[in-house]
Design a protein around this motif. Structure first.
Motif, mmCIF file in Angstrom:
data_model
loop_
_atom_site.group_PDB
_atom_site.id
_atom_site.type_symbol
_atom_site.label_atom_id
_atom_site.label_comp_id
_atom_site.label_asym_id
_atom_site.label_seq_id
_atom_site.Cartn_x
_atom_site.Cartn_y
_atom_site.Cartn_z
ATOM 1 N N LYS A 113 0.817 -1.216 0.000
ATOM 2 C CA LYS A 113 0.000 0.000 0.000
ATOM 3 C C LYS A 113 0.842 1.255 0.000
ATOM 4 O O LYS A 113 0.511 2.237 -0.667
ATOM 5 C CB LYS A 113 -0.926 0.004 1.225
ATOM 6 N N ASN A 114 1.944 1.243 0.753
ATOM 7 C CA ASN A 114 2.692 2.473 1.015
ATOM 8 C C ASN A 114 3.852 2.738 0.072
ATOM 9 O O ASN A 114 4.452 3.792 0.127
ATOM 10 C CB ASN A 114 3.212 2.452 2.456
ATOM 11 N N VAL A 115 4.183 1.776 -0.780
ATOM 12 C CA VAL A 115 5.272 1.969 -1.728
ATOM 13 C C VAL A 115 4.712 2.022 -3.132
ATOM 14 O O VAL A 115 3.972 1.125 -3.544
ATOM 15 C CB VAL A 115 6.321 0.841 -1.611
ATOM 16 N N SER A 116 5.056 3.089 -3.855
ATOM 17 C CA SER A 116 4.544 3.242 -5.208
ATOM 18 C C SER A 116 5.024 2.114 -6.098
ATOM 19 O O SER A 116 6.163 1.661 -6.009
ATOM 20 C CB SER A 116 5.009 4.585 -5.793
ATOM 21 N N LYS A 117 4.161 1.666 -6.975
ATOM 22 C CA LYS A 117 4.528 0.597 -7.892
ATOM 23 C C LYS A 117 5.472 1.120 -8.960
ATOM 24 O O LYS A 117 5.250 2.167 -9.549
ATOM 25 C CB LYS A 117 3.278 -0.001 -8.552
ATOM 26 N N GLY A 118 6.513 0.378 -9.216
ATOM 27 C CA GLY A 118 7.446 0.733 -10.271
ATOM 28 C C GLY A 118 6.951 0.250 -11.618
ATOM 29 O O GLY A 118 5.993 -0.521 -11.723
ATOM 30 N N LYS A 237 14.046 2.167 -6.882
ATOM 31 C CA LYS A 237 13.164 2.428 -8.008
ATOM 32 C C LYS A 237 12.675 3.875 -7.957
ATOM 33 O O LYS A 237 12.586 4.460 -6.872
ATOM 34 C CB LYS A 237 11.921 1.541 -7.926
ATOM 35 N N PRO A 238 12.294 4.456 -9.068
ATOM 36 C CA PRO A 238 11.522 5.690 -9.011
ATOM 37 C C PRO A 238 10.246 5.427 -8.205
ATOM 38 O O PRO A 238 9.535 4.449 -8.445
ATOM 39 C CB PRO A 238 11.204 5.978 -10.480
ATOM 40 N N TYR A 315 18.005 11.942 28.654
ATOM 41 C CA TYR A 315 17.440 12.611 27.487
ATOM 42 C C TYR A 315 18.049 12.032 26.205
ATOM 43 O O TYR A 315 19.261 12.062 26.016
ATOM 44 C CB TYR A 315 17.682 14.117 27.565
ATOM 45 N N ARG A 316 17.191 11.487 25.347
ATOM 46 C CA ARG A 316 17.620 10.893 24.085
ATOM 47 C C ARG A 316 17.194 11.788 22.927
ATOM 48 O O ARG A 316 16.130 12.419 22.954
ATOM 49 C CB ARG A 316 17.031 9.496 23.897
ATOM 50 N N VAL A 317 18.020 11.815 21.903
ATOM 51 C CA VAL A 317 17.719 12.589 20.694
ATOM 52 C C VAL A 317 18.016 11.713 19.493
ATOM 53 O O VAL A 317 19.174 11.350 19.252
ATOM 54 C CB VAL A 317 18.565 13.885 20.608
ATOM 55 N N TRP A 318 16.981 11.351 18.764
ATOM 56 C CA TRP A 318 17.142 10.586 17.537
ATOM 57 C C TRP A 318 16.479 11.340 16.400
ATOM 58 O O TRP A 318 15.574 12.155 16.612
ATOM 59 C CB TRP A 318 16.503 9.194 17.680
ATOM 60 N N ILE A 319 16.949 11.098 15.202
ATOM 61 C CA ILE A 319 16.345 11.729 14.021
ATOM 62 C C ILE A 319 15.787 10.649 13.121
ATOM 63 O O ILE A 319 16.461 9.668 12.817
ATOM 64 C CB ILE A 319 17.362 12.604 13.259
ATOM 65 N N GLN A 320 14.550 10.841 12.714
ATOM 66 C CA GLN A 320 13.883 9.883 11.834
ATOM 67 C C GLN A 320 13.506 10.594 10.538
ATOM 68 O O GLN A 320 12.950 11.684 10.555
ATOM 69 C CB GLN A 320 12.633 9.323 12.495
ATOM 70 N N CYS A 321 13.826 9.956 9.424
ATOM 71 C CA CYS A 321 13.568 10.553 8.116
ATOM 72 C C CYS A 321 12.922 9.543 7.173
ATOM 73 O O CYS A 321 13.176 8.341 7.258
ATOM 74 C CB CYS A 321 14.871 11.033 7.468
ATOM 75 N N LYS A 322 12.109 10.084 6.266
ATOM 76 C CA LYS A 322 11.562 9.304 5.157
ATOM 77 C C LYS A 322 11.690 10.179 3.906
ATOM 78 O O LYS A 322 11.155 11.299 3.872
ATOM 79 C CB LYS A 322 10.097 8.948 5.408
ATOM 80 N N TYR A 323 12.411 9.672 2.931
ATOM 81 C CA TYR A 323 12.622 10.405 1.680
ATOM 82 C C TYR A 323 12.310 9.462 0.518
ATOM 83 O O TYR A 323 12.653 8.282 0.543
ATOM 84 C CB TYR A 323 14.058 10.919 1.574
ATOM 85 N N ARG A 324 11.673 10.016 -0.508
ATOM 86 C CA ARG A 324 11.236 9.207 -1.639
ATOM 87 C C ARG A 324 11.954 9.628 -2.920
ATOM 88 O O ARG A 324 12.181 10.817 -3.159
ATOM 89 C CB ARG A 324 9.720 9.327 -1.840
ATOM 90 N N LYS A 325 12.271 8.637 -3.721
ATOM 91 C CA LYS A 325 12.879 8.903 -5.029
ATOM 92 C C LYS A 325 11.761 9.249 -6.006
ATOM 93 O O LYS A 325 10.839 8.461 -6.196
ATOM 94 C CB LYS A 325 13.648 7.689 -5.520
ATOM 95 N N PRO A 326 11.812 10.413 -6.619
ATOM 96 C CA PRO A 326 10.699 10.811 -7.484
ATOM 97 C C PRO A 326 10.648 10.011 -8.768
ATOM 98 O O PRO A 326 11.651 9.453 -9.222
ATOM 99 C CB PRO A 326 11.009 12.284 -7.776
ATOM 100 N N PHE A 327 9.437 9.934 -9.352
ATOM 101 C CA PHE A 327 9.296 9.349 -10.674
ATOM 102 C C PHE A 327 9.902 10.286 -11.702
ATOM 103 O O PHE A 327 9.954 11.499 -11.509
ATOM 104 C CB PHE A 327 7.820 9.105 -10.998
ATOM 105 N N ARG A 328 10.353 9.724 -12.781
ATOM 106 C CA ARG A 328 10.878 10.558 -13.857
ATOM 107 C C ARG A 328 9.749 11.319 -14.526
ATOM 108 O O ARG A 328 8.649 10.793 -14.705
ATOM 109 C CB ARG A 328 11.594 9.693 -14.906
ATOM 110 N N LYS A 329 10.040 12.529 -14.920
ATOM 111 C CA LYS A 329 9.046 13.314 -15.636
ATOM 112 C C LYS A 329 8.899 12.781 -17.052
ATOM 113 O O LYS A 329 9.891 12.511 -17.740
ATOM 114 C CB LYS A 329 9.451 14.784 -15.676
ATOM 115 N N SER A 330 7.657 12.626 -17.486
ATOM 116 C CA SER A 330 7.417 12.085 -18.836
ATOM 117 C C SER A 330 7.567 13.182 -19.888
ATOM 118 O O SER A 330 7.557 14.352 -19.601
ATOM 119 C CB SER A 330 6.021 11.486 -18.893
#
Length: 330
Positions: A113-118, A237-238, A315-330
């Motif tokens: 559900k959460n990952v775009s289909k290549g 994948k894109p 005291y704890r400090v963590w960094i959480q990231c989510k970054y997505r590879k964009p699809f190529r422009k058509s």
């Protein structure tokens, strides 16, 4: 080494039961300081100017004595040996399985559900490789003994999800393969130094749906961060997703270092020869955006962990990231 123990144990401390599973980000707020010892952890802890200044002061203090150039070279050139020694001591008894993954990264709970289909989902692979016929492919970098791999495999008990995992430690990979649930039909573990641009991966470029980096980039020399991310992103994948969690600036682990462990800005060596870096949101965002990834999350997870028996606050400090590879422009 102790900071690594803290990171893994404290990340799971509020997720130990199904009935009291810690909600994602920020739902356990300390509103009444007199009740601080009623729970093991509190989310979204406000840092005062005084706490920030104390963090800077302690980092300035423990950074006054730099490790010699010869020793720094040794830690870099023999980092695989130091990690092998680490796993030789701790084997697979060190970490608990990261079941908190699905709380903080719900994308892993429902990958379909959460990952775009290549574009290649309905196509037969041109070249055979491990996992080539899976519907979704996940790669964990710096997998250790498999405490991320096996919770994912257990959650997705089907042949549609295939996981690749690598580590610089030969012993760690050996322990992964010795696990009773290891199966080459669903998982491929291999030894690899991801900072080496000549590394041979068992999958082609743009074949991965998810890349996981959890408490691993911090173990790499900062001069190699950008090249490492660039190399890994070639295999997404894109539409693919990079999931990241690691140490943040002024985390307890950074403040606990004594003189003589400082390598360079925010980079230290532990007593066992393994190394750790402490990140800021801004540098991570710049690093990921430089590789044309699109930010979906870049969050500072500030937590107050408490030891109720000893009445201690940590005291704890963590960094959480989510970054997505964009699809190529058509």
């Amino acid at each position: 080494m102790e900071d690594k123990v803290f990171a893994e144990k404290e990340a799971t401390s509020s997720n130990n039961s199904d009935t009291d599973r810690r909600p994602r980000f920020g739902n356990r707020i300390l509103e009444n300081p007199s009740k601080v010892f009623e729970h093991n952890a509190w989310d979204n802890v406000d840092w005062s100017d005084e706490m920030e200044e104390e963090g800077r002061r302690r980092v300035s203090e423990n950074s006054k004595e730099q490790v010699s150039a010869d020793l720094q070279m040794k830690y870099e050139n023999e980092c695989d040996i130091f990690w092998n020694n680490f796993y030789k001591i701790h084997q697979n008894r060190f970490f608990k399985d990261r079941h908190w993954l699905f709380t903080e990264f719900p994308e892993l709970d429902d990958v379909e559900k959460n990952v775009s289909k290549g574009m290649d989902e309905t196509m037969q692979p041109q070249n055979e490789y491990p996992g080539c016929r899976a519907s979704k492919r996940i790669f964990e970098v710096g997998c250790g003994v498999g405490n991320t791999v096996y919770p994912i495999l257990q959650t997705h008990n089907d042949d549609g999800i295939f996981i690749y995992c690598c580590d610089i430690s030969e012993l760690a990979i050996q322990l992964v393969k010795e696990h009773e649930n290891y199966s080459q039909d669903r998982c491929y573990a291999f030894v690899g130094d991801i900072t080496n641009e000549q590394i041979e991966y068992p999958f082609p470029e743009e074949s991965l749906d998810v890349v996981i980096l959890i408490f691993v980039l911090s173990a790499i020399h900062p001069n190699k961060f950008s090249a490492t991310i660039r190399n890994i992103c070639k295999y997404l994948k894109p539409g693919g997703l990079l999931l990241f969690r690691d140490y943040g600036r002024y985390d307890l682990a950074q403040l606990r270092f004594k003189k003589g462990h400082f390598l360079q800005d925010n980079f230290y060596v532990r007593g066992d020869g393994t190394r750790v870096y402490f990140f800021s949101q801004e540098e991570l965002d710049e690093m990921f955006r430089k590789e044309n990834l699109v930010k979906e999350q870049n969050y500072v997870d500030r937590r107050l962990q408490v030891n109720r028996g000893r009445q201690l606050k940590m005291y704890r400090v963590w960094i959480q990231c989510k970054y997505r590879k964009p699809f190529r422009k058509s």
